[in-house]
Motif scaffolding. Sequence first.
Motif, PDB file in Angstrom:
ATOM      1  N   TYR A   1       0.823  -1.218   0.000  1.00 54.46           N
ATOM      2  CA  TYR A   1       0.000   0.000   0.000  1.00 54.46           C
ATOM      3  C   TYR A   1       0.854   1.264   0.000  1.00 54.46           C
ATOM      4  CZ  TYR A   1       0.893   0.332   5.052  1.00 54.46           C
ATOM      5  OH  TYR A   1       1.501   0.438   6.284  1.00 54.46           O
ATOM      6  N   GLN A   2       2.057   1.208   0.572  1.00 55.83           N
ATOM      7  CA  GLN A   2       2.923   2.392   0.579  1.00 55.83           C
ATOM      8  C   GLN A   2       3.461   2.688  -0.818  1.00 55.83           C
ATOM      9  OE1 GLN A   2       5.984   2.383   3.596  1.00 55.83           O
ATOM     10  NE2 GLN A   2       7.067   4.116   2.691  1.00 55.83           N
ATOM     11  N   ILE A   3       3.862   1.652  -1.540  1.00 54.47           N
ATOM     12  CA  ILE A   3       4.355   1.841  -2.910  1.00 54.47           C
ATOM     13  C   ILE A   3       3.225   2.325  -3.809  1.00 54.47           C
ATOM     14  CG2 ILE A   3       5.425   0.731  -4.908  1.00 54.47           C
ATOM     15  CD1 ILE A   3       7.242   1.062  -2.459  1.00 54.47           C
ATOM     16  N   GLN A   4       2.029   1.798  -3.608  1.00 58.25           N
ATOM     17  CA  GLN A   4       0.876   2.246  -4.399  1.00 58.25           C
ATOM     18  C   GLN A   4       0.577   3.719  -4.155  1.00 58.25           C
ATOM     19  OE1 GLN A   4      -2.135  -0.560  -3.148  1.00 58.25           O
ATOM     20  NE2 GLN A   4      -1.710  -1.978  -4.836  1.00 58.25           N
ATOM     21  N   ALA A   5       0.665   4.140  -2.901  1.00 52.42           N
ATOM     22  CA  ALA A   5       0.406   5.543  -2.557  1.00 52.42           C
ATOM     23  C   ALA A   5       1.465   6.458  -3.176  1.00 52.42           C
ATOM     24  CB  ALA A   5       0.379   5.712  -1.046  1.00 52.42           C
ATOM     25  N   GLN A   6       2.729   6.025  -3.145  1.00 56.07           N
ATOM     26  CA  GLN A   6       3.802   6.827  -3.744  1.00 56.07           C
ATOM     27  C   GLN A   6       3.614   6.948  -5.255  1.00 56.07           C
ATOM     28  OE1 GLN A   6       7.309   5.607  -0.511  1.00 56.07           O
ATOM     29  NE2 GLN A   6       7.449   4.911  -2.617  1.00 56.07           N
ATOM     30  N   THR A   7       3.213   5.872  -5.888  1.00 58.98           N
ATOM     31  CA  THR A   7       3.000   5.874  -7.346  1.00 58.98           C
ATOM     32  C   THR A   7       1.857   6.811  -7.714  1.00 58.98           C
ATOM     33  OG1 THR A   7       3.804   3.589  -7.496  1.00 58.98           O
ATOM     34  CG2 THR A   7       2.554   4.434  -9.365  1.00 58.98           C
ATOM     35  N   ARG A   8       0.766   6.768  -6.958  1.00 63.55           N
ATOM     36  CA  ARG A   8      -0.362   7.676  -7.213  1.00 63.55           C
ATOM     37  C   ARG A   8       0.070   9.134  -7.056  1.00 63.55           C
ATOM     38  NH1 ARG A   8      -3.370   3.884  -4.209  1.00 63.55           N
ATOM     39  NH2 ARG A   8      -3.198   5.218  -2.359  1.00 63.55           N
ATOM     40  N   ALA A   9       0.891   9.398  -6.044  1.00 62.51           N
ATOM     41  CA  ALA A   9       1.356  10.766  -5.810  1.00 62.51           C
ATOM     42  C   ALA A   9       2.171  11.277  -6.995  1.00 62.51           C
ATOM     43  CB  ALA A   9       2.182  10.821  -4.534  1.00 62.51           C
ATOM     44  N   PHE A  10       3.026  10.432  -7.558  1.00 67.68           N
ATOM     45  CA  PHE A  10       3.833  10.836  -8.716  1.00 67.68           C
ATOM     46  C   PHE A  10       2.946  11.108  -9.925  1.00 67.68           C
ATOM     47  CE2 PHE A  10       7.595   9.742  -6.426  1.00 67.68           C
ATOM     48  CZ  PHE A  10       8.646  10.331  -7.106  1.00 67.68           C
ATOM     49  N   LYS A  11       1.908  10.304 -10.089  1.00 73.10           N
ATOM     50  CA  LYS A  11       1.017  10.467 -11.241  1.00 73.10           C
ATOM     51  C   LYS A  11       0.066  11.655 -11.082  1.00 73.10           C
ATOM     52  CE  LYS A  11       0.782   5.646 -12.840  1.00 73.10           C
ATOM     53  NZ  LYS A  11      -0.117   4.486 -13.098  1.00 73.10           N
ATOM     54  N   ASP A  12      -0.388  11.908  -9.875  1.00 73.39           N
ATOM     55  CA  ASP A  12      -1.420  12.932  -9.643  1.00 73.39           C
ATOM     56  C   ASP A  12      -0.853  14.340  -9.440  1.00 73.39           C
ATOM     57  OD1 ASP A  12      -3.204  10.877  -9.793  1.00 73.39           O
ATOM     58  OD2 ASP A  12      -3.533  10.702  -7.622  1.00 73.39           O
ATOM     59  N   THR A  13       0.443  14.463  -9.304  1.00 69.10           N
ATOM     60  CA  THR A  13       1.055  15.771  -9.045  1.00 69.10           C
ATOM     61  C   THR A  13       1.244  16.565 -10.341  1.00 69.10           C
ATOM     62  OG1 THR A  13       2.228  14.957  -7.090  1.00 69.10           O
ATOM     63  CG2 THR A  13       3.124  16.939  -8.144  1.00 69.10           C
TER      64      THR A  13
ATOM     65  N   LEU B   1       2.685   7.651 -16.283  1.00 65.99           N
ATOM     66  CA  LEU B   1       3.448   6.410 -16.147  1.00 65.99           C
ATOM     67  C   LEU B   1       2.590   5.206 -16.523  1.00 65.99           C
ATOM     68  CD1 LEU B   1       5.159   7.085 -12.702  1.00 65.99           C
ATOM     69  CD2 LEU B   1       6.185   7.319 -14.972  1.00 65.99           C
ATOM     70  N   PRO B   2       3.189   4.208 -17.179  1.00 61.82           N
ATOM     71  CA  PRO B   2       2.462   2.963 -17.477  1.00 61.82           C
ATOM     72  C   PRO B   2       2.018   2.289 -16.179  1.00 61.82           C
ATOM     73  CG  PRO B   2       4.483   3.112 -18.764  1.00 61.82           C
ATOM     74  CD  PRO B   2       4.548   4.211 -17.745  1.00 61.82           C
ATOM     75  N   ASP B   3       1.012   1.442 -16.264  1.00 56.33           N
ATOM     76  CA  ASP B   3       0.457   0.795 -15.078  1.00 56.33           C
ATOM     77  C   ASP B   3       1.457  -0.123 -14.377  1.00 56.33           C
ATOM     78  OD1 ASP B   3      -1.945   2.068 -15.439  1.00 56.33           O
ATOM     79  OD2 ASP B   3      -2.848   0.413 -16.584  1.00 56.33           O
ATOM     80  N   ASN B   4       2.425  -0.643 -15.111  1.00 55.30           N
ATOM     81  CA  ASN B   4       3.364  -1.595 -14.500  1.00 55.30           C
ATOM     82  C   ASN B   4       4.594  -0.914 -13.880  1.00 55.30           C
ATOM     83  OD1 ASN B   4       4.493  -0.766 -16.897  1.00 55.30           O
ATOM     84  ND2 ASN B   4       5.282  -2.786 -17.475  1.00 55.30           N
ATOM     85  N   VAL B   5       4.591   0.424 -13.813  1.00 54.14           N
ATOM     86  CA  VAL B   5       5.719   1.158 -13.224  1.00 54.14           C
ATOM     87  C   VAL B   5       5.393   1.489 -11.765  1.00 54.14           C
ATOM     88  CG1 VAL B   5       7.106   3.256 -13.301  1.00 54.14           C
ATOM     89  CG2 VAL B   5       6.467   2.103 -15.428  1.00 54.14           C
ATOM     90  N   ASP B   6       6.279   1.096 -10.880  1.00 59.68           N
ATOM     91  CA  ASP B   6       6.097   1.361  -9.454  1.00 59.68           C
ATOM     92  C   ASP B   6       7.122   2.386  -8.981  1.00 59.68           C
ATOM     93  OD1 ASP B   6       4.059  -0.726  -8.966  1.00 59.68           O
ATOM     94  OD2 ASP B   6       5.705  -2.085  -9.494  1.00 59.68           O
ATOM     95  N   CYS B   7       6.656   3.350  -8.209  1.00 60.43           N
ATOM     96  CA  CYS B   7       7.532   4.426  -7.747  1.00 60.43           C
ATOM     97  C   CYS B   7       8.116   4.104  -6.374  1.00 60.43           C
ATOM     98  CB  CYS B   7       6.767   5.747  -7.701  1.00 60.43           C
ATOM     99  SG  CYS B   7       6.302   6.342  -9.344  1.00 60.43           S
ATOM    100  N   VAL B   8       9.251   3.430  -6.398  1.00 62.00           N
ATOM    101  CA  VAL B   8      10.007   3.127  -5.186  1.00 62.00           C
ATOM    102  C   VAL B   8      11.118   4.172  -5.104  1.00 62.00           C
ATOM    103  CG1 VAL B   8      11.364   1.398  -3.950  1.00 62.00           C
ATOM    104  CG2 VAL B   8       9.506   0.679  -5.486  1.00 62.00           C
ATOM    105  N   MET B   9      11.136   4.940  -4.050  1.00 63.24           N
ATOM    106  CA  MET B   9      12.027   6.094  -3.976  1.00 63.24           C
ATOM    107  C   MET B   9      13.484   5.739  -4.229  1.00 63.24           C
ATOM    108  SD  MET B   9       9.869   8.412  -3.651  1.00 63.24           S
ATOM    109  CE  MET B   9      11.087   9.725  -3.630  1.00 63.24           C
TER     110      MET B   9
END
Length: 252
Positions: free
Chosen positions: A193-205, A237-245
Amino acid sequence: MLTFQYNHFSLKTQQSELIRSINNSVKRNLNSNYSFSDSISIESGKQLLQNQKRLASLNEIQGKNIKDLYANNNILDLDTSSLYKLQTSAGTAAIYQVSNTGNVYMPYQDLGLDENFTLPQSDYGDISKISRILSGLAKDQTAFTVRFSGSSAAEIKDTLSKVGIKPGWFEIKSESQSNRFYLTDGGLVYPEYQIQAQTRAFKDTNWLKDELGYSSNSKFIIDGKTYKLDQNGYLNLPDNVDCVMENIKIIK
């Protein structure tokens, strides 16, 4: 005068003999203690080897099969109806059981191992660390208990590698629940859930906002691949990209 000299000589001779006798006694005691300790050490070593051989020979206990404690495609499936075997750093086959709540432990009593059963000291550390880390991941989807368990990131990564888990997404399944995590190359564990939240933040900003300081030339390098902002300032970002800092480099 002659008598005095004779008595003095006799006294010195007696003292010398006494000292020599004491020294010989000390030497005998030391040799005796050394031999006794050496004998204990040999017997202890034999007992350790017997215990290790006993564990290695086990294939089934009370109708339960003993499987290798090893992940398949980064998924570790823990079944309460099975027992699991994992070799320690000293070469001992440690046996693990899984409770209904996802607790992973070595059932010494159930294995018929009484209080006199001994293993190399390093084994107890290995067994405890495996139990602590796997139990934490099986029972706690936040990974909080593992990240703050006292083990370093490098130790966590090394422990997970022993059960076949490599950096990237991995899953721990038990009868109580299934938890998914991300393991970084440095050994940090993040809950899904933390990685999902970070990915959404990158996409929604909207990265083109003045206070952020980014421009249309800014580059976002994620897992080695470069992405740029669209004309509206968003990162598509494509759906398969995960935003791990730890896997992101940003060039403004």
